[in-house]
Design a protein around this motif. Structure first.
Motif, PDB file in Angstrom:
ATOM      1  N   VAL A   1      19.459  46.824  14.482  1.00  0.00           N
ATOM      2  CA  VAL A   1      19.640  47.868  15.490  1.00  0.00           C
ATOM      3  C   VAL A   1      21.102  47.920  15.925  1.00  0.00           C
ATOM      4  N   ASP A   2      21.687  49.109  15.820  1.00  0.00           N
ATOM      5  CA  ASP A   2      23.030  49.354  16.343  1.00  0.00           C
ATOM      6  C   ASP A   2      22.881  49.738  17.815  1.00  0.00           C
ATOM      7  N   ASN A   3      23.380  48.871  18.686  1.00  0.00           N
ATOM      8  CA  ASN A   3      23.192  49.018  20.132  1.00  0.00           C
ATOM      9  C   ASN A   3      24.402  49.654  20.818  1.00  0.00           C
ATOM     10  N   THR A   4      25.337  50.170  20.026  1.00  0.00           N
ATOM     11  CA  THR A   4      26.597  50.657  20.588  1.00  0.00           C
ATOM     12  C   THR A   4      26.399  51.735  21.645  1.00  0.00           C
ATOM     13  N   MET A   5      25.496  52.659  21.405  1.00  0.00           N
ATOM     14  CA  MET A   5      25.353  53.798  22.307  1.00  0.00           C
ATOM     15  C   MET A   5      24.691  53.432  23.632  1.00  0.00           C
ATOM     16  N   THR A   6      24.012  52.317  23.676  1.00  0.00           N
ATOM     17  CA  THR A   6      23.402  51.889  24.932  1.00  0.00           C
ATOM     18  C   THR A   6      24.184  50.749  25.576  1.00  0.00           C
ATOM     19  N   SER A   7      24.686  49.838  24.747  1.00  0.00           N
ATOM     20  CA  SER A   7      25.375  48.620  25.193  1.00  0.00           C
ATOM     21  C   SER A   7      24.339  47.574  25.621  1.00  0.00           C
ATOM     22  N   PRO A   8      24.702  46.304  25.585  1.00  0.00           N
ATOM     23  CA  PRO A   8      23.752  45.268  25.999  1.00  0.00           C
ATOM     24  C   PRO A   8      23.351  45.368  27.467  1.00  0.00           C
ATOM     25  N   TYR A   9      24.126  46.097  28.263  1.00  0.00           N
ATOM     26  CA  TYR A   9      23.770  46.243  29.675  1.00  0.00           C
ATOM     27  C   TYR A   9      22.576  47.164  29.862  1.00  0.00           C
ATOM     28  N   LEU A  10      22.534  48.245  29.102  1.00  0.00           N
ATOM     29  CA  LEU A  10      21.430  49.194  29.251  1.00  0.00           C
ATOM     30  C   LEU A  10      20.188  48.788  28.476  1.00  0.00           C
ATOM     31  N   PHE A  11      20.381  47.996  27.404  1.00  0.00           N
ATOM     32  CA  PHE A  11      19.237  47.705  26.532  1.00  0.00           C
ATOM     33  C   PHE A  11      19.522  46.478  25.676  1.00  0.00           C
ATOM     34  N   ARG A  12      18.485  45.657  25.471  1.00  0.00           N
ATOM     35  CA  ARG A  12      18.567  44.538  24.546  1.00  0.00           C
ATOM     36  C   ARG A  12      17.587  44.776  23.397  1.00  0.00           C
ATOM     37  N   PRO A  13      18.084  45.050  22.200  1.00  0.00           N
ATOM     38  CA  PRO A  13      17.189  45.303  21.063  1.00  0.00           C
ATOM     39  C   PRO A  13      16.253  44.143  20.734  1.00  0.00           C
ATOM     40  N   LYS A  14      16.572  42.959  21.206  1.00  0.00           N
ATOM     41  CA  LYS A  14      15.663  41.832  20.988  1.00  0.00           C
ATOM     42  C   LYS A  14      14.287  42.115  21.588  1.00  0.00           C
ATOM     43  N   THR A  15      14.239  42.905  22.660  1.00  0.00           N
ATOM     44  CA  THR A  15      12.963  43.182  23.324  1.00  0.00           C
ATOM     45  C   THR A  15      12.035  44.032  22.474  1.00  0.00           C
ATOM     46  N   VAL A  16      12.572  44.668  21.407  1.00  0.00           N
ATOM     47  CA  VAL A  16      11.719  45.464  20.515  1.00  0.00           C
ATOM     48  C   VAL A  16      11.639  44.839  19.124  1.00  0.00           C
ATOM     49  N   GLY A  17      12.062  43.585  19.006  1.00  0.00           N
ATOM     50  CA  GLY A  17      11.871  42.865  17.758  1.00  0.00           C
ATOM     51  C   GLY A  17      13.029  42.892  16.784  1.00  0.00           C
ATOM     52  N   ALA A  18      14.201  43.339  17.199  1.00  0.00           N
ATOM     53  CA  ALA A  18      15.342  43.357  16.286  1.00  0.00           C
ATOM     54  C   ALA A  18      15.750  41.947  15.889  1.00  0.00           C
TER      55      ALA A  18
ATOM     56  N   THR B   1      11.863  46.925  -0.001  1.00  0.00           N
ATOM     57  CA  THR B   1      12.506  47.194   1.282  1.00  0.00           C
ATOM     58  C   THR B   1      12.923  45.887   1.945  1.00  0.00           C
ATOM     59  N   ARG B   2      14.219  45.769   2.198  1.00  0.00           N
ATOM     60  CA  ARG B   2      14.752  44.543   2.796  1.00  0.00           C
ATOM     61  C   ARG B   2      15.027  44.693   4.282  1.00  0.00           C
ATOM     62  N   MET B   3      15.392  45.914   4.709  1.00  0.00           N
ATOM     63  CA  MET B   3      15.694  46.091   6.125  1.00  0.00           C
ATOM     64  C   MET B   3      15.515  47.539   6.538  1.00  0.00           C
ATOM     65  N   VAL B   4      15.334  47.696   7.857  1.00  0.00           N
ATOM     66  CA  VAL B   4      15.290  49.012   8.490  1.00  0.00           C
ATOM     67  C   VAL B   4      16.436  49.046   9.490  1.00  0.00           C
ATOM     68  N   PHE B   5      17.228  50.124   9.436  1.00  0.00           N
ATOM     69  CA  PHE B   5      18.410  50.255  10.288  1.00  0.00           C
ATOM     70  C   PHE B   5      18.279  51.491  11.167  1.00  0.00           C
ATOM     71  N   VAL B   6      18.494  51.326  12.474  1.00  0.00           N
ATOM     72  CA  VAL B   6      18.494  52.463  13.399  1.00  0.00           C
ATOM     73  C   VAL B   6      19.587  52.269  14.446  1.00  0.00           C
ATOM     74  N   GLU B   7      19.980  53.382  15.058  1.00  0.00           N
ATOM     75  CA  GLU B   7      20.787  53.351  16.271  1.00  0.00           C
ATOM     76  C   GLU B   7      19.847  53.559  17.453  1.00  0.00           C
ATOM     77  N   THR B   8      20.199  52.995  18.611  1.00  0.00           N
ATOM     78  CA  THR B   8      19.325  53.146  19.778  1.00  0.00           C
ATOM     79  C   THR B   8      19.279  54.604  20.225  1.00  0.00           C
ATOM     80  N   ILE B   9      20.456  55.183  20.487  1.00  0.00           N
ATOM     81  CA  ILE B   9      20.583  56.607  20.792  1.00  0.00           C
ATOM     82  C   ILE B   9      21.533  57.179  19.753  1.00  0.00           C
ATOM     83  N   ALA B  10      21.121  58.233  19.068  1.00  0.00           N
ATOM     84  CA  ALA B  10      21.931  58.766  17.984  1.00  0.00           C
ATOM     85  C   ALA B  10      23.156  59.499  18.524  1.00  0.00           C
ATOM     86  N   ASN B  11      24.225  59.360  17.808  1.00  0.00           N
ATOM     87  CA  ASN B  11      25.478  60.040  18.104  1.00  0.00           C
ATOM     88  C   ASN B  11      25.649  61.173  17.087  1.00  0.00           C
TER      89      ASN B  11
END
Length: 414
Positions: free
Chosen positions: A183-200, A149-159
């Motif tokens: 982490v794909d942050n498209t559905m939240t945007s950097p304004y609503l959420f920063r994936p760095k805060t959860v270790g991305a 396993t090299r990576m785990v991929f998720v979206e913040t909020i699923a579309n």
């Protein structure tokens, strides 16, 4: 010398270009259209090619206007550096083109944007093992990890069903195992959420959506948060090991994906995105408020079977969304009662536009199963919980009461 003040989100974006000297005192970074860059000393040209000094080589690999946008995005995501691409899908594809090899294993949320799901089928056929799991629970991710396993991929909020990945606990798991968390942050945007805060380690944004915000330009971006230790990643080529450890991942991504595949963002598009980004926070505040009001109204209507929106207490991940995000997002989906034809309902709407896009200033609607998720087939749609009557709504900045009346009026003939 006094320290640089720490500004808020919008102030930082508005004045980002001016943190460096801009030609002729321009407020915005000018649009640089040249594809080649000349050097008076040939040794400087060679040094740029060998990464011994900064500079531009060729338009496909970098451009001053694009660089200014990349710096803006890095500030938005609190990242160390970013790479812009022609589209959001090009940014997603770049991760796998540059960083995965035959025999590697990728763990992905099963709740995905349709085109990303299609891409997984492609890389699976090319020898990458892909495990699709319900990422709303970290245990499902942990159960399928392998030594490959090299990576785990998720979206913040699923579309489009708005499931929310177990972001913090997945980030903790990846950090413990030394796995790259994307982490794909498209559905939240950097304004609503920063994936760095959860270790991305890597963050993806479709610039086309909320960041640009006006449905008039394509773009995508990858941001390295600086959290991942690239010295432990086995697929970095020897020539990129010569870079500092922190920059090895981006160096390989820029060369193997941007340079070799050429999905470069144009300077004209970069300029449009940068200008659109200045009002992102203002737009997102209005869109999220509108989405919450509209979701609540539909949820209370007996002619609506169910509303999928993280802002509703009935949503399975409502508490998680409340803990992680500044607001609940501008997208939701809903299902009408079986006796109501979703096409007839959509055709009665007067403000909302039948269109396949999201993150726009205008409210957009689409019958999901019959359009953007039609290609994947009924079985896969059923696995993702996508009903035939599911309508996706990307909420815009219209006056709230006008939207409420439009969606309510369309139900009246029922």
């Amino acid at each position: 010398m006094s320290a640089t003040p720490q500004y808020g989100f919008t102030t930082t974006i508005l004045h980002s270009d001016r943190q460096k000297e801009i030609e002729h005192g321009s407020i915005h970074k000018p649009v640089h259209t040249s594809v080649m860059y000349g050097y008076s000393d040939a040794r400087d040209l060679a040094a740029v090619f060998q990464n011994k000094q900064s500079g531009y080589r060729y338009g496909r690999q970098g451009n001053p206007t694009v660089s200014a946008l990349e710096e803006k995005i890095s500030k938005m995501e609190d990242g160390q550096a970013s790479i812009a691409f022609a589209t959001g899908m090009a940014a997603i594809g770049a991760v796998f083109q540059a960083l995965l090899r035959q025999g590697d294993h990728l763990v992905s949320s099963s709740f995905l944007f349709g085109n990303t799901n299609s891409l997984w089928q492609t890389i699976s056929a090319q020898g990458v093992d892909v495990s699709m799991v319900d990422a709303t629970d970290v245990d499902h991710v942990a159960a399928v990890l392998t030594p490959a396993t090299r990576m785990v991929f998720v979206e913040t909020i699923a579309n489009p069903r708005t499931q929310i990945a177990d972001l913090k606990r997945i980030g903790d798991l990846c950090r413990e195992k030394g796995i790259l968390f994307v982490v794909d942050n498209t559905m939240t945007s950097p304004y609503l959420f920063r994936p760095k805060t959860v270790g991305a380690g890597l963050v993806i944004n479709s610039l086309t959506k909320s960041i640009a915000g006006h449905g008039n330009v394509l773009g995508g971006v990858l941001t390295d948060t600086g959290l991942y230790d690239w010295a432990t990643y086995p697929n970095i080529a020897a020539n990129f090991r010569k870079q500092s450890v922190r920059m090895q991942g981006l160096a390989q991504l820029r060369a193997k994906a941007l340079r070799d595949f050429g999905a470069s963002l144009s300077p004209e598009a970069a300029h449009q995105i940068a200008v659109g980004a200045e009002t992102m926070a203002l737009r997102m505040e209005r869109e999220c408020a509108n989405a919450l009001a509209l979701a609540k109204m539909l949820d209370a209507d007996p002619r609506v079977a169910v509303v999928h929106y993280p802002g509703l207490p009935s949503h399975p991940q409502h508490a998680l969304a409340s803990d992680l995000f500044r607001a609940y997002g501008a997208l939701f989906s809903f299902e009408l009662k079986p006796e109501i034809d979703c096409f007839d309902y959509l055709n009665r709407l007067q403000l909302a536009i039948n269109a396949t896009h999201l993150g726009d200033t205008r409210t957009l609607v689409i019958p999901v199963a019959h359009t953007i998720f039609f290609e994947m087939g009924a079985e896969r749609r059923a696995e993702m919980g996508i009903a035939d009557s599911l309508i996706r709504v990307s909420v815009g900045i219209e006056d709230t009461q006008d939207l409420l009346e439009d969606f309510s009026r369309a139900l009246d003939p029922v």
